[in-house]
Design a protein around this motif. Structure first.
Motif, PDB file in Angstrom:
ATOM      1  N   TYR A  40       0.832  -1.211   0.000  1.00  0.00           N
ATOM      2  CA  TYR A  40       0.000   0.000   0.000  1.00  0.00           C
ATOM      3  C   TYR A  40       0.870   1.267   0.000  1.00  0.00           C
ATOM      4  CZ  TYR A  40      -3.048   3.718   1.589  1.00  0.00           C
ATOM      5  OH  TYR A  40      -3.702   4.920   1.690  1.00  0.00           O
ATOM      6  N   ARG A  96       2.618   1.816  -3.335  1.00  0.00           N
ATOM      7  CA  ARG A  96       1.735   2.380  -4.365  1.00  0.00           C
ATOM      8  C   ARG A  96       1.445   3.846  -4.096  1.00  0.00           C
ATOM      9  NH1 ARG A  96      -0.968  -2.596  -3.923  1.00  0.00           N
ATOM     10  NH2 ARG A  96      -2.517  -1.690  -2.538  1.00  0.00           N
ATOM     11  N   HIS A 108       2.417   6.718  -6.652  1.00  0.00           N
ATOM     12  CA  HIS A 108       1.352   7.536  -7.216  1.00  0.00           C
ATOM     13  C   HIS A 108       1.651   9.025  -7.025  1.00  0.00           C
ATOM     14  CE1 HIS A 108      -2.658   9.380  -7.555  1.00  0.00           C
ATOM     15  NE2 HIS A 108      -2.909   8.389  -8.368  1.00  0.00           N
ATOM     16  N   PHE A 144       2.501  11.633 -10.313  1.00  0.00           N
ATOM     17  CA  PHE A 144       1.639  12.759 -10.691  1.00  0.00           C
ATOM     18  C   PHE A 144       2.114  14.092 -10.124  1.00  0.00           C
ATOM     19  CE2 PHE A 144      -1.190  10.387 -13.161  1.00  0.00           C
ATOM     20  CZ  PHE A 144      -1.373   9.164 -12.557  1.00  0.00           C
ATOM     21  N   SER A 145       3.351  14.119  -9.638  1.00  0.00           N
ATOM     22  CA  SER A 145       3.945  15.393  -9.218  1.00  0.00           C
ATOM     23  C   SER A 145       4.379  16.169 -10.453  1.00  0.00           C
ATOM     24  CB  SER A 145       5.183  15.144  -8.344  1.00  0.00           C
ATOM     25  OG  SER A 145       4.842  14.566  -7.133  1.00  0.00           O
ATOM     26  N   SER A 146       4.552  17.464 -10.249  1.00  0.00           N
ATOM     27  CA  SER A 146       5.056  18.278 -11.352  1.00  0.00           C
ATOM     28  C   SER A 146       6.527  17.928 -11.583  1.00  0.00           C
ATOM     29  CB  SER A 146       4.930  19.757 -11.003  1.00  0.00           C
ATOM     30  OG  SER A 146       5.785  20.051  -9.910  1.00  0.00           O
ATOM     31  N   ASN A 186       1.578  -4.222  -9.786  1.00  0.00           N
ATOM     32  CA  ASN A 186       0.304  -4.216 -10.499  1.00  0.00           C
ATOM     33  C   ASN A 186      -0.203  -2.820 -10.848  1.00  0.00           C
ATOM     34  OD1 ASN A 186      -0.097  -6.995 -10.591  1.00  0.00           O
ATOM     35  ND2 ASN A 186      -0.748  -7.004  -8.457  1.00  0.00           N
ATOM     36  N   CYS A 187       0.700  -1.903 -11.024  1.00  0.00           N
ATOM     37  CA  CYS A 187       0.220  -0.550 -11.333  1.00  0.00           C
ATOM     38  C   CYS A 187      -0.203  -0.474 -12.803  1.00  0.00           C
ATOM     39  CB  CYS A 187       1.285   0.495 -11.007  1.00  0.00           C
ATOM     40  SG  CYS A 187       2.495   0.749 -12.311  1.00  0.00           S
ATOM     41  N   ASP A 188      -0.977   0.540 -13.095  1.00  0.00           N
ATOM     42  CA  ASP A 188      -1.439   0.729 -14.459  1.00  0.00           C
ATOM     43  C   ASP A 188      -0.248   0.974 -15.385  1.00  0.00           C
ATOM     44  OD1 ASP A 188      -3.814   1.365 -16.269  1.00  0.00           O
ATOM     45  OD2 ASP A 188      -2.499   3.096 -16.566  1.00  0.00           O
ATOM     46  N   PRO A 189      -0.213   0.316 -16.543  1.00  0.00           N
ATOM     47  CA  PRO A 189       0.917   0.481 -17.449  1.00  0.00           C
ATOM     48  C   PRO A 189       1.154   1.932 -17.862  1.00  0.00           C
ATOM     49  CG  PRO A 189      -0.441  -1.352 -18.147  1.00  0.00           C
ATOM     50  CD  PRO A 189      -1.175  -0.681 -17.037  1.00  0.00           C
ATOM     51  N   LEU A 190       0.055   2.690 -17.996  1.00  0.00           N
ATOM     52  CA  LEU A 190       0.200   4.100 -18.374  1.00  0.00           C
ATOM     53  C   LEU A 190       0.898   4.894 -17.278  1.00  0.00           C
ATOM     54  CD1 LEU A 190      -2.948   5.472 -20.229  1.00  0.00           C
ATOM     55  CD2 LEU A 190      -0.595   5.441 -20.991  1.00  0.00           C
ATOM     56  N   GLU A 247       4.504   4.137 -17.446  1.00  0.00           N
ATOM     57  CA  GLU A 247       5.114   4.870 -18.569  1.00  0.00           C
ATOM     58  C   GLU A 247       5.369   6.327 -18.196  1.00  0.00           C
ATOM     59  OE1 GLU A 247       5.052   2.235 -22.193  1.00  0.00           O
ATOM     60  OE2 GLU A 247       6.033   4.108 -21.677  1.00  0.00           O
ATOM     61  N   LEU A 248       4.372   6.932 -17.555  1.00  0.00           N
ATOM     62  CA  LEU A 248       4.493   8.343 -17.173  1.00  0.00           C
ATOM     63  C   LEU A 248       5.625   8.531 -16.172  1.00  0.00           C
ATOM     64  CD1 LEU A 248       3.426  11.261 -17.222  1.00  0.00           C
ATOM     65  CD2 LEU A 248       1.771  10.613 -15.459  1.00  0.00           C
ATOM     66  N   ASN A 284       8.904  10.702 -16.890  1.00  0.00           N
ATOM     67  CA  ASN A 284       9.201  11.884 -16.072  1.00  0.00           C
ATOM     68  C   ASN A 284      10.560  11.793 -15.399  1.00  0.00           C
ATOM     69  OD1 ASN A 284       6.895  13.218 -16.760  1.00  0.00           O
ATOM     70  ND2 ASN A 284       5.807  12.812 -14.838  1.00  0.00           N
ATOM     71  N   ARG A 304      -1.215  15.878 -16.392  1.00  0.00           N
ATOM     72  CA  ARG A 304       0.244  15.827 -16.283  1.00  0.00           C
ATOM     73  C   ARG A 304       0.878  15.854 -17.668  1.00  0.00           C
ATOM     74  NH1 ARG A 304       1.186  17.509 -12.205  1.00  0.00           N
ATOM     75  NH2 ARG A 304       2.449  18.943 -13.402  1.00  0.00           N
ATOM     76  N   ASP A 363       4.613  22.132 -16.420  1.00  0.00           N
ATOM     77  CA  ASP A 363       5.821  21.350 -16.697  1.00  0.00           C
ATOM     78  C   ASP A 363       6.581  21.953 -17.877  1.00  0.00           C
ATOM     79  OD1 ASP A 363       4.676  17.937 -15.885  1.00  0.00           O
ATOM     80  OD2 ASP A 363       5.286  19.646 -14.645  1.00  0.00           O
TER      81      ASP A 363
END
Lengths: 148, 195
Positions: free
Chosen positions: A66, A69, A73, A77-79, A118-122, A125-126, A130, B58, B64
């Protein structure tokens, strides 16, 4: 009833992990590396002796998963500016030559093994994208001092 | 003796046909159940896609781009554009594929259900057309000019996909809308959503 007890235990184990261990680590990337390091590369299962001693192996594994993840996450999704800052903190915390660390990360792409199973492939990738950009930006910043 | 044999054979044949019909209707029930689960999975997956605004925001982030363009050199800026273009294209293609799957299931479900009004069908058709139009414009725009210039159009794509999901939702009443930040993983066939 049993599920409720287990959920409570997982919550307690998570809080314990965050307060006792993760809070002492310098930044989110250090936490991500640490949490990924508790995972067995052959089975994908998480293991932490201290946590398993106080709770159960299963609860400890779920709490680690937990937290892993959650940190992943947050970083994904941070800048970019925040990610570069986190990377700088991490590099400084290793007490190695920054160019050595940055060079190794760039060549080995060690950050790829920090992605949760098991995270989302997208999302994966992100994250990888990054980090690649952040490493290049940090390297560029060190060369001309613009990121100091 | 020959007559008895003929009756026995006829009886066996009849029994075989009955067994075949029973097996076939059972497998169709299983197939419908599986398809129903598959539809819900697709719809849930699509909701997940639509709801991951964080991902879209994002990838198309002006913040960014402002950071990278103001603080790094040309090589890094080019790297940024290339990476973000790649991500945008992956997302677009994936969404298109899932919308197509959703429409396939929608058409199959509509054939079986009789309580779908013409207004609903037209609404779904319109949403789908608008999505397709936006998708192709966006694909070309991102490919030619990069994701930063296609930010506004991306908003439309997300909007139309969301509308499409809402329009199809009435066929799958058991699928709950799930907050994107609480959906944790999507793997083949399994969606884990935390409440």
């Amino acid at each position: 009833m049993r599920a409720d007890v287990e959920r409570t235990d997982i919550h307690r184990a998570t809080e314990d992990l965050k307060n006792r261990t993760l809070a002492k680590l310098p930044g989110d990337i250090a936490r991500l590396v640490y949490l990924a390091g508790t995972r067995d590369y052959n089975t994908g299962r998480y293991h932490h002796d201290g946590l398993a001693f106080h709770f159960t192996e299963k609860v400890a594994g779920l709490a680690l998963a937990y937290c892993h993840r959650e940190v992943f996450h947050h970083l994904t999704f941070s800048s970019l500016e925040e990610l570069v800052r986190q990377l700088e903190i991490y590099v400084q915390s290793t007490r190695e030559q920054p160019d050595t660390v940055l060079g190794a990360w760039k060549k080995l792409e060690s950050y790829r093994v920090t992605v949760p199973l098991n995270c989302d492939p997208l999302a994966a990738e992100l994250f990888v994208s990054n980090i690649t950009i952040a490493l290049a930006a940090l390297h560029c910043g060190r060369q001309d001092g613009s990121l100091d | 003796m020959n007559q008895i044999m003929a009756f026995v054979i006829a009886g066996l044949l009849l029994l075989a046909v009955l067994v075949y019909w029973v097996q076939r209707s059972r497998s169709q029930d299983v197939k419908k159940e599986t398809e129903g689960l598959e539809e819900q999975r697709i719809l849930a997956c699509l909701q997940f896609e639509v709801l991951t605004k964080a991902f879209v925001e994002r990838v198309f982030s002006e913040q960014d781009w402002a950071f990278i363009s103001g603080r790094t050199n040309r090589a890094v800026r080019r790297l940024f554009q290339t990476q973000r273009r790649r991500l945008a294209m992956i997302w677009l293609r994936r969404t298109r594929k899932q919308v197509t799957q959703l429409m396939t299931f929608y058409r199959a479900a509509v054939r079986q259900k009789i309580d779908v009004t013409a207004a609903v069908e037209m609404r779904v058709a319109l949403d789908y057309m608008l999505f397709l139009l936006t998708y192709y414009v966006l694909l070309i725009s991102v490919w030619l000019r990069g994701p930063m210039q296609a930010r506004k159009m991306m908003g439309y794509a997300v909007g139309y996909t969301s509308q499409l999901c809402s329009s199809c939702r009435h066929l799958f009443p058991t699928v709950k809308a799930v907050d994107s930040m609480r959906i944790e993983t999507v793997s083949t066939g399994r969606l884990i959503a935390r409440q």
